[in-house]
Scaffold this motif. Structure first.
Motif, short mmCIF file in Angstrom:
data_model
loop_
_atom_site.label_atom_id
_atom_site.label_comp_id
_atom_site.label_asym_id
_atom_site.label_seq_id
_atom_site.Cartn_x
_atom_site.Cartn_y
_atom_site.Cartn_z
N THR A 97 -6.44 96.85 47.31
CA THR A 97 -7.60 95.98 47.08
C THR A 97 -8.76 96.70 46.41
O THR A 97 -9.74 96.06 46.06
N SER A 98 -8.66 98.02 46.26
CA SER A 98 -9.71 98.78 45.57
C SER A 98 -9.41 98.96 44.09
O SER A 98 -10.13 99.68 43.39
N GLN A 99 -8.35 98.33 43.63
CA GLN A 99 -7.93 98.48 42.24
C GLN A 99 -8.98 97.95 41.27
O GLN A 99 -9.52 96.86 41.46
N ARG A 100 -9.28 98.74 40.25
CA ARG A 100 -10.20 98.29 39.21
C ARG A 100 -9.54 97.19 38.39
O ARG A 100 -8.32 97.23 38.15
N PRO A 101 -10.29 96.15 37.96
CA PRO A 101 -9.70 95.12 37.10
C PRO A 101 -9.00 95.74 35.89
O PRO A 101 -9.56 96.62 35.22
N LYS A 102 -7.79 95.29 35.61
CA LYS A 102 -6.99 95.92 34.55
C LYS A 102 -5.96 94.93 34.03
O LYS A 102 -5.75 93.86 34.59
N ILE A 103 -5.29 95.32 32.95
CA ILE A 103 -4.18 94.56 32.39
C ILE A 103 -3.10 95.54 31.99
O ILE A 103 -3.39 96.62 31.42
N ASP A 104 -1.86 95.22 32.30
CA ASP A 104 -0.70 96.00 31.88
C ASP A 104 0.28 95.05 31.20
O ASP A 104 0.56 93.96 31.70
N GLU A 105 0.79 95.49 30.06
CA GLU A 105 1.75 94.67 29.31
C GLU A 105 3.14 95.27 29.45
O GLU A 105 3.35 96.46 29.21
N TYR A 106 4.08 94.42 29.83
CA TYR A 106 5.48 94.80 29.90
C TYR A 106 6.28 93.86 29.00
O TYR A 106 5.75 92.86 28.51
N GLU A 107 7.51 94.17 28.82
CA GLU A 107 8.32 93.40 27.88
C GLU A 107 8.49 91.95 28.35
O GLU A 107 8.44 91.02 27.54
N ASP A 108 8.69 91.77 29.67
CA ASP A 108 9.00 90.44 30.17
C ASP A 108 7.83 89.75 30.86
O ASP A 108 7.94 88.58 31.24
N TYR A 109 6.74 90.47 31.08
CA TYR A 109 5.62 89.86 31.80
C TYR A 109 4.33 90.62 31.53
O TYR A 109 4.34 91.76 31.04
N LEU A 222 -25.67 93.43 42.92
CA LEU A 222 -25.57 93.40 41.47
C LEU A 222 -24.56 94.42 40.96
O LEU A 222 -23.78 94.15 40.05
N LEU A 223 -24.55 95.61 41.55
CA LEU A 223 -23.60 96.64 41.14
C LEU A 223 -22.17 96.21 41.43
O LEU A 223 -21.26 96.47 40.63
N LYS A 224 -21.95 95.55 42.57
CA LYS A 224 -20.60 95.06 42.88
C LYS A 224 -20.16 94.02 41.86
O LYS A 224 -19.01 94.03 41.40
N VAL A 225 -21.07 93.12 41.50
CA VAL A 225 -20.74 92.09 40.51
C VAL A 225 -20.49 92.72 39.15
O VAL A 225 -19.57 92.33 38.41
N ARG A 226 -21.29 93.72 38.82
CA ARG A 226 -21.13 94.41 37.53
C ARG A 226 -19.77 95.08 37.43
O ARG A 226 -19.10 95.03 36.38
N ARG A 227 -19.33 95.73 38.52
CA ARG A 227 -18.02 96.39 38.51
C ARG A 227 -16.89 95.38 38.37
O ARG A 227 -15.82 95.72 37.86
N ALA A 228 -17.13 94.14 38.80
CA ALA A 228 -16.10 93.11 38.68
C ALA A 228 -16.04 92.51 37.28
O ALA A 228 -14.97 92.18 36.78
N ILE A 229 -17.20 92.36 36.64
CA ILE A 229 -17.28 91.64 35.37
C ILE A 229 -17.01 92.53 34.16
O ILE A 229 -16.27 92.14 33.25
N PHE A 230 -17.58 93.73 34.14
CA PHE A 230 -17.53 94.53 32.92
C PHE A 230 -16.11 94.86 32.45
O PHE A 230 -15.83 94.80 31.25
N PRO A 231 -15.16 95.23 33.33
CA PRO A 231 -13.81 95.51 32.83
C PRO A 231 -13.11 94.29 32.25
O PRO A 231 -12.14 94.43 31.51
N LEU A 232 -13.60 93.10 32.58
CA LEU A 232 -12.95 91.88 32.11
C LEU A 232 -13.06 91.73 30.59
O LEU A 232 -12.21 91.09 29.96
N ARG A 233 -14.09 92.34 30.00
CA ARG A 233 -14.21 92.28 28.54
C ARG A 233 -13.01 92.93 27.86
O ARG A 233 -12.44 92.37 26.92
N GLU A 234 -12.65 94.10 28.36
CA GLU A 234 -11.50 94.81 27.79
C GLU A 234 -10.21 94.04 28.03
O GLU A 234 -9.34 93.97 27.16
N ILE A 235 -10.07 93.43 29.21
CA ILE A 235 -8.85 92.69 29.55
C ILE A 235 -8.65 91.52 28.61
O ILE A 235 -7.57 91.34 28.03
#
Length: 355
Positions: A97-109, A222-235
């Motif tokens: 549950t401490s995982q930073r927002p991220k995206i991983d691409e695999y061949e099937d999903y 605000l810092l908690k919200v910022r950590r949730a939103i900012f990585p979403l741009r890259e995703i």
């Protein structure tokens, strides 16, 4: 003593990569699974009893959304991951549950990990991790507990309104991500209102002792919200630029709209961050001004009484040959002089606008 913090990362020390360890605090959460299987002609909604019930949807010809609540059920998640061919590192990220927002691409999903934000009854920000696995004709979502922001998506599937039933799994993923981003606006508006309320209070000069604590708590939110939103741009940017066959070109424009919303939210968060720093400066300035006002009043009082103390000190000396001591009206004359000096100094200070 401050509140004892749980050392979440200690659970991973010495473990092999891909080891599933639930790092949340909802260990008593019951396993809850729901499925929505739909096509342009209709839909089926079910509450599944066992994790094995989700296996048949992998080869379904329709679009399927399977929502799994209860990250503490490691064995069920491992079983679902094995059936859908998910990498062990993906499963590890799902239960962390401490995982930073991220995206991983695999061949099937595609795998996405986001933070879902909502408010409790006291308008405190609640953060929950949500993981998405999107395949060719399915989307799996993994949540820590029941209760989410996807009710609008459920209603659209049930009613058949909009284009959701006529689109693929990539559009379903967009709809779910968009629902999360829409609730970011609710959080952003709440933060903006709290900042404005504190700002108005400071301008009115109604400074309370707890004001600094309120500002610091708001800064932490605000810092908690910022950590949730900012990585979403890259995703979202990676989804836009992705060459995966799982993303239809027709859906890219919808993801671009989400990206625009995320950029706007990020700008708002940056503005709020600057405003909170300004609030702290304003609070310290207000406290300093209040102290200066107190010191000014005390200084004026002391200044007024200095000449009066001087006169009283002169006539308090025990000399026999002080001429004024033997005057019949000397006592009254001294009082008149002292009152005149007092009035003259008060008038002078008022003209100088020191009072």
């Amino acid at each position: 003593m401050g509140k004892k913090r749980t050392a979440k990362y200690k659970k991973h020390i010495g473990k092999a990569p891909g080891t599933l360890i639930y790092t949340g605090e909802k260990n008593s959460q019951q396993l809850f699974i729901e499925s929505f299987d739909y096509n342009p002609d209709g839909f089926t909604e079910k509450e599944l009893k066992n994790i094995e019930d989700v296996f048949g949807y992998k080869t379904s010809e329709s679009i399927t959304w399977i929502n799994i609540n209860g990250l503490n059920h490691i064995e069920a998640i491992e079983s679902a991951g094995a059936h859908y061919g998910l990498h062990p590192l993906i499963l590890e990220d799902i239960v962390n549950t401490s995982q930073r927002p991220k995206i991983d691409e695999y061949e099937d999903y595609l795998f996405l990990s986001l933070k879902m934000l909502h408010l409790d009854a006291n308008e405190n920000v609640i953060i929950e991790q949500v993981s998405f696995v999107m395949g060719d004709r399915y989307v799996l979502t993994f949540q820590e507990a029941e209760g989410d922001v996807f009710d609008n998506v459920r209603e659209r599937i049930r009613s058949g309104k909009g284009r959701i039933r006529g689109m693929g799994a990539d559009y379903l993923l967009y709809a779910l991500v968009d629902a999360i981003v829409d609730h970011y606006y609710v959080i952003s508006e709440m933060l903006g209102n709290k900042i404005e309320d504190i700002e108005d209070t400071l301008f009115e000069g109604n400074v309370e002792d707890s004001m600094s604590i309120q500002i610091l708590m708001l800064k932490k939110e605000l810092l908690k919200v910022r950590r949730a939103i900012f990585p979403l741009r890259e995703i979202i940017s990676r989804i836009e630029k992705s060459e995966s066959t799982l993303i239809d070109k027709k859906s890219i424009q919808f993801y671009r709209d989400v990206y625009d919303h995320v950029i706007q939210l990020s700008d708002n968060i940056d503005i709020f961050r600057e405003m909170i720093w300004s609030l702290m400066d304003m609070y310290m300035t207000t406290i300093s001004n209040r102290m200066n006002e107190v010191m000014k009043v005390l200084t004026i009082i002391a200044t007024i009484f200095i000449p009066l103390t001087f006169i009283a000190g002169i006539y308090g000396m025990n000399f026999d040959h002080m001429p004024e001591l033997h005057l019949k009206y000397g006592y009254y004359i001294v009082w008149i002089v002292m009152v005149a000096v007092f009035i003259a100094m008060v008038v002078y200070f008022k003209r100088k606008k020191w009072l």
